[in-house]
Design a protein around this motif. Structure first.
Motif, PDB file in Angstrom:
ATOM      1  N   VAL A 131      -4.233   9.193   6.340  1.00 56.51           N
ATOM      2  CA  VAL A 131      -3.927   8.110   5.394  1.00 56.51           C
ATOM      3  C   VAL A 131      -4.114   6.757   6.094  1.00 56.51           C
ATOM      4  CG1 VAL A 131      -2.126   7.082   3.948  1.00 56.51           C
ATOM      5  CG2 VAL A 131      -2.339   9.579   4.081  1.00 56.51           C
ATOM      6  N   ILE A 173       0.871  -1.190   0.000  1.00 56.00           N
ATOM      7  CA  ILE A 173       0.000   0.000   0.000  1.00 56.00           C
ATOM      8  C   ILE A 173       0.896   1.225   0.000  1.00 56.00           C
ATOM      9  CG2 ILE A 173      -1.954   1.148   1.099  1.00 56.00           C
ATOM     10  CD1 ILE A 173      -2.776  -1.630   0.823  1.00 56.00           C
ATOM     11  N   ASP A 206      -1.880   2.375  -5.017  1.00 54.90           N
ATOM     12  CA  ASP A 206      -1.612   3.789  -4.739  1.00 54.90           C
ATOM     13  C   ASP A 206      -2.846   4.584  -5.146  1.00 54.90           C
ATOM     14  OD1 ASP A 206       1.351   5.346  -4.241  1.00 54.90           O
ATOM     15  OD2 ASP A 206      -0.307   6.614  -4.932  1.00 54.90           O
ATOM     16  N   ILE A 207      -2.994   5.783  -4.567  1.00 53.51           N
ATOM     17  CA  ILE A 207      -4.134   6.617  -4.973  1.00 53.51           C
ATOM     18  C   ILE A 207      -3.860   7.349  -6.280  1.00 53.51           C
ATOM     19  CG2 ILE A 207      -5.319   6.991  -2.757  1.00 53.51           C
ATOM     20  CD1 ILE A 207      -3.636   9.587  -2.498  1.00 53.51           C
ATOM     21  N   GLY A 213       2.840   3.294  -3.512  1.00 51.18           N
ATOM     22  CA  GLY A 213       3.677   2.892  -4.646  1.00 51.18           C
ATOM     23  C   GLY A 213       4.783   3.895  -4.912  1.00 51.18           C
ATOM     24  N   LEU A 237       6.571   6.367  12.817  1.00 54.51           N
ATOM     25  CA  LEU A 237       6.300   4.949  12.759  1.00 54.51           C
ATOM     26  C   LEU A 237       5.488   4.378  13.926  1.00 54.51           C
ATOM     27  CD1 LEU A 237       7.720   1.886  13.515  1.00 54.51           C
ATOM     28  CD2 LEU A 237       6.591   2.325  11.350  1.00 54.51           C
ATOM     29  N   GLN A 247       8.671   5.578  -3.414  1.00 58.21           N
ATOM     30  CA  GLN A 247      10.064   5.122  -3.457  1.00 58.21           C
ATOM     31  C   GLN A 247      10.244   3.773  -2.758  1.00 58.21           C
ATOM     32  OE1 GLN A 247      11.780   6.694  -5.558  1.00 58.21           O
ATOM     33  NE2 GLN A 247      12.843   8.438  -4.665  1.00 58.21           N
ATOM     34  N   ILE A 248       9.700   3.662  -1.544  1.00 59.21           N
ATOM     35  CA  ILE A 248       9.868   2.387  -0.823  1.00 59.21           C
ATOM     36  C   ILE A 248       8.984   1.319  -1.462  1.00 59.21           C
ATOM     37  CG2 ILE A 248       9.717   1.181   1.401  1.00 59.21           C
ATOM     38  CD1 ILE A 248      10.228   3.781   2.830  1.00 59.21           C
ATOM     39  N   PRO A 285       6.580  11.460   2.889  1.00 54.76           N
ATOM     40  CA  PRO A 285       7.850  11.342   3.616  1.00 54.76           C
ATOM     41  C   PRO A 285       8.332  12.709   4.099  1.00 54.76           C
ATOM     42  CG  PRO A 285       8.278  11.313   1.262  1.00 54.76           C
ATOM     43  CD  PRO A 285       6.798  11.572   1.442  1.00 54.76           C
ATOM     44  N   HIS A 316      11.184   4.776  16.969  1.00 53.54           N
ATOM     45  CA  HIS A 316      11.971   5.165  15.806  1.00 53.54           C
ATOM     46  C   HIS A 316      11.994   6.678  15.786  1.00 53.54           C
ATOM     47  CE1 HIS A 316      13.706   5.011  11.880  1.00 53.54           C
ATOM     48  NE2 HIS A 316      12.684   5.564  11.283  1.00 53.54           N
ATOM     49  N   MET A 353       8.036  -1.397  11.024  1.00 56.96           N
ATOM     50  CA  MET A 353       9.440  -1.582  10.658  1.00 56.96           C
ATOM     51  C   MET A 353      10.228  -0.330  11.019  1.00 56.96           C
ATOM     52  SD  MET A 353      12.262  -0.960   8.854  1.00 56.96           S
ATOM     53  CE  MET A 353      11.721   0.243   7.652  1.00 56.96           C
ATOM     54  N   THR A 376       3.333   1.790   3.093  1.00 56.03           N
ATOM     55  CA  THR A 376       4.237   2.952   3.019  1.00 56.03           C
ATOM     56  C   THR A 376       3.468   4.201   2.606  1.00 56.03           C
ATOM     57  OG1 THR A 376       4.781   2.506   0.703  1.00 56.03           O
ATOM     58  CG2 THR A 376       6.249   1.568   2.371  1.00 56.03           C
ATOM     59  N   ALA A 377       2.151   4.081   2.522  1.00 54.68           N
ATOM     60  CA  ALA A 377       1.330   5.201   2.043  1.00 54.68           C
ATOM     61  C   ALA A 377       1.488   6.409   2.951  1.00 54.68           C
ATOM     62  CB  ALA A 377      -0.135   4.770   1.996  1.00 54.68           C
ATOM     63  N   ILE A 420       5.282   0.977   7.654  1.00 53.34           N
ATOM     64  CA  ILE A 420       6.572   1.689   7.548  1.00 53.34           C
ATOM     65  C   ILE A 420       6.362   3.200   7.668  1.00 53.34           C
ATOM     66  CG2 ILE A 420       8.599   2.071   6.071  1.00 53.34           C
ATOM     67  CD1 ILE A 420       8.225  -0.570   4.774  1.00 53.34           C
ATOM     68  N   THR A 421       5.152   3.652   7.396  1.00 48.37           N
ATOM     69  CA  THR A 421       4.854   5.090   7.375  1.00 48.37           C
ATOM     70  C   THR A 421       5.212   5.767   8.711  1.00 48.37           C
ATOM     71  OG1 THR A 421       3.055   4.657   5.829  1.00 48.37           O
ATOM     72  CG2 THR A 421       2.981   6.763   7.000  1.00 48.37           C
ATOM     73  N   ASN A 422       5.810   6.937   8.617  1.00 49.82           N
ATOM     74  CA  ASN A 422       6.215   7.725   9.796  1.00 49.82           C
ATOM     75  C   ASN A 422       5.125   8.689  10.249  1.00 49.82           C
ATOM     76  OD1 ASN A 422       8.787   7.042  10.739  1.00 49.82           O
ATOM     77  ND2 ASN A 422       9.794   8.070   9.026  1.00 49.82           N
TER      78      ASN A 422
HETATM   79  O1  TXD Z   1      12.122   3.308   9.271  1.00 50.57           O
HETATM   80  C1  TXD Z   1      11.092   3.682   8.793  1.00 50.57           C
HETATM   81  N1  TXD Z   1       9.952   3.265   9.282  1.00 50.57           N
HETATM   82  C2  TXD Z   1      11.079   4.625   7.647  1.00 50.57           C
HETATM   83  C3  TXD Z   1       9.848   5.286   7.327  1.00 50.57           C
HETATM   84  C4  TXD Z   1      12.246   4.858   6.858  1.00 50.57           C
HETATM   85  C5  TXD Z   1      12.170   5.661   5.753  1.00 50.57           C
HETATM   86  C6  TXD Z   1      10.947   6.323   5.324  1.00 50.57           C
HETATM   87  N2  TXD Z   1       9.843   6.125   6.194  1.00 50.57           N
HETATM   88  C7  TXD Z   1       8.512   6.614   5.848  1.00 50.57           C
HETATM   89  O2  TXD Z   1       7.962   5.757   4.847  1.00 50.57           O
HETATM   90  C8  TXD Z   1       8.416   7.972   5.210  1.00 50.57           C
HETATM   91  O3  TXD Z   1       8.533   8.985   6.171  1.00 50.57           O
HETATM   92  C9  TXD Z   1       7.034   7.904   4.594  1.00 50.57           C
HETATM   93  O4  TXD Z   1       6.036   8.157   5.590  1.00 50.57           O
HETATM   94  C10 TXD Z   1       6.911   6.447   4.151  1.00 50.57           C
HETATM   95  C11 TXD Z   1       7.027   6.223   2.651  1.00 50.57           C
HETATM   96  O5  TXD Z   1       8.246   6.700   2.171  1.00 50.57           O
HETATM   97  P1  TXD Z   1       8.513   6.797   0.573  1.00 50.57           P
HETATM   98  O6  TXD Z   1       9.899   7.323   0.406  1.00 50.57           O
HETATM   99  O7  TXD Z   1       8.127   5.554  -0.114  1.00 50.57           O
HETATM  100  O8  TXD Z   1       7.476   7.959   0.190  1.00 50.57           O
HETATM  101  P2  TXD Z   1       6.885   8.324  -1.259  1.00 50.57           P
HETATM  102  O9  TXD Z   1       7.858   7.999  -2.336  1.00 50.57           O
HETATM  103  O10 TXD Z   1       6.362   9.718  -1.146  1.00 50.57           O
HETATM  104  O11 TXD Z   1       5.668   7.327  -1.409  1.00 50.57           O
HETATM  105  C12 TXD Z   1       4.502   7.457  -0.680  1.00 50.57           C
HETATM  106  C13 TXD Z   1       3.377   7.017  -1.586  1.00 50.57           C
HETATM  107  C14 TXD Z   1       3.148   7.936  -2.784  1.00 50.57           C
HETATM  108  O12 TXD Z   1       3.215   7.202  -3.989  1.00 50.57           O
HETATM  109  C15 TXD Z   1       1.720   8.479  -2.554  1.00 50.57           C
HETATM  110  O13 TXD Z   1       0.989   8.676  -3.755  1.00 50.57           O
HETATM  111  C16 TXD Z   1       1.119   7.369  -1.716  1.00 50.57           C
HETATM  112  O14 TXD Z   1       2.162   6.972  -0.832  1.00 50.57           O
HETATM  113  N3  TXD Z   1      -0.041   7.756  -0.941  1.00 50.57           N
HETATM  114  C17 TXD Z   1      -1.055   6.904  -0.730  1.00 50.57           C
HETATM  115  N4  TXD Z   1      -1.221   5.633  -1.094  1.00 50.57           N
HETATM  116  C18 TXD Z   1      -2.363   5.046  -0.739  1.00 50.57           C
HETATM  117  N5  TXD Z   1      -3.338   5.657  -0.002  1.00 50.57           N
HETATM  118  C19 TXD Z   1      -3.199   6.932   0.388  1.00 50.57           C
HETATM  119  N6  TXD Z   1      -4.147   7.545   1.111  1.00 50.57           N
HETATM  120  C20 TXD Z   1      -2.007   7.621   0.027  1.00 50.57           C
HETATM  121  N7  TXD Z   1      -1.537   8.871   0.242  1.00 50.57           N
HETATM  122  C21 TXD Z   1      -0.337   8.940  -0.360  1.00 50.57           C
END
Ligand code: TXD
Length: 319
Positions: free
Chosen positions: A99, A9, A34-35, A11, A123, A13-14, A82, A176, A144, A78-79, A119-121
């Motif tokens: 989210v 959930i 992804d949305i 799409g 965390l 970077q992670i 960041p 974290h 994680m 990871t939604a 994984i979302t922060n």
């Molecule tokens: O150790 C850890 N836990 C972490 C956490 C280490 C590194 C990064 N960490 C956190 O992971 C970071 O602070 C973010 O909260 C998440 C995801 O990091 P990422 O680098 O993958 O962020 P992106 O590239 O912005 O991707 C987030 C995606 C993006 O494609 C959005 O369109 C989507 O999330 N998004 C959603 N998807 C589904 N549903 C909803 N509501 C939504 N909102 C945004």
């Protein structure tokens, strides 16, 4: 035999890196949600084409509908958004809480039996809230952070000692964030604890303290360099290790953000502790005997997580 279904959930970077690693490791079929329309479809089409070269046969697909995750065995979340430079993990709280409410609903409806890795922060607070929104059994939903934090610690230690990362083990407890608690007593090179290595002259206490601080700041260091996002390769590897331990019932002992209600004197919180991850999810929380100093550091860290959870409760009356 049917392949396990892995739903990702988010799409970004992670999420994209998770899909690649799941393919390379043949963990199962992947659905990327992804949305943003087209993003998960485009990424998975690209990755599926890579399978012809890399030799993986997993089915990879993208979706903008929660129906697509139906029956998933593992869900990795990871939604959200960041960190940007200068932003703390906590600044993300209000955006990512909304989210989590949507994602929790999706998991409750379509993947109630999945092992969920958030994984979302920030965390520890997000995984706590996600569990509430999804109404998920505590042993089947973890966060994680510890695998990543300890990987960072192991990397810096291996550089300091000029030894293989494989021979360095490291433990990190607590939330974290800036209050994470690296544990030198339980971190070793081939079984030799760090305090012994200081005595043996392999490093100095001062150098070790610097490495511990760099580990604490590990995420911010990468945010500062990238400027447009946060770390994603090592976070994805870390979550995949947790998913693999569940799917293959490896019973790895990993530092994860687990639901703690009793051990370490902690009540109703998600916080980083060593845990056994097997086919039942969190099968055991390892309760270490802490020194007074370590206990105080863990309590401080747990207090910081508690503060974020209280903030979540104020923002959303359902919590
Ligand atoms: O150790 C850890 N836990 C972490 C956490 C280490 C590194 C990064 N960490 C956190 O992971 C970071 O602070 C973010 O909260 C998440 C995801 O990091 P990422 O680098 O993958 O962020 P992106 O590239 O912005 O991707 C987030 C995606 C993006 O494609 C959005 O369109 C989507 O999330 N998004 C959603 N998807 C589904 N549903 C909803 N509501 C939504 N909102 C945004």
């Amino acid at each position: 035999m049917a392949q396990p279904k892995i739903a990702l959930i988010g799409g970004g970077q992670i999420g994209g890196t998770l899909a690649l690693l799941a393919g390379l490791k043949e963990l199962g079929n992947v659905v990327l949600f992804d949305i943003v329309e087209g993003l998960p479809q485009g990424k998975t089409l690209d990755l599926a084409q890579g399978g012809a070269v890399e030799g993986y046969n997993a089915h990879l697909s993208g979706t903008n509908s929660y129906e697509g995750i139906a029956g998933a065995d593992v869900v990795i979340v990871t939604a959200g958004v960041p960190r940007k430079p200068g932003m703390s993990r906590d600044d993300l709280l209000s955006i990512n809480l909304k989210v989590m409410a949507a994602v929790g609903e999706g998991i409750k409806t379509y993947a109630p039996n999945a092992f969920v890795i958030c994984i979302t922060n920030p965390l520890d607070a997000m995984v706590w809230a996600l569990r509430q929104f999804a109404n998920h059994p505590a042993e089947k939903i973890v966060g994680m952070a510890g695998v990543l934090d300890s990987a960072r610690f192991r990397h810096f230690l291996s550089e300091e000692f000029k030894v293989s990362k494989e021979d360095v083990t490291a433990f990190v407890l607590g939330g974290h964030g800036d209050t994470m608690v690296p544990m030198p007593r339980f971190s070793t090179v081939a079984g030799i604890p760090l305090p012994e290595l200081v005595k043996m002259g392999w490093t100095t206490q001062e150098k070790l303290d610097q490495i511990i601080q760099r580990t604490r700041d590990g995420g911010a260091e990468i945010v500062g360099l990238l400027k447009t996002g946060s770390a994603f390769y090592a976070p994805a590897s870390s979550a995949i290790q947790m998913a693999e331990s569940y799917l293959k019932d490896q019973k790895r002992v990993l530092p994860v953000a687990a639901y703690v209600d009793g051990p370490y004197g902690i009540k109703d919180l998600y916080v980083g502790v060593p845990a056994v991850i097997g086919e039942n999810g969190v099968e055991r929380i390892v309760e270490l005997q802490l020194t007074a100093e370590e206990k105080a550091a863990l309590d401080k860290s747990a207090g910081a997580v508690q503060g974020l959870i209280e903030a979540c409760k104020k923002m959303d009356p359902r919590l």
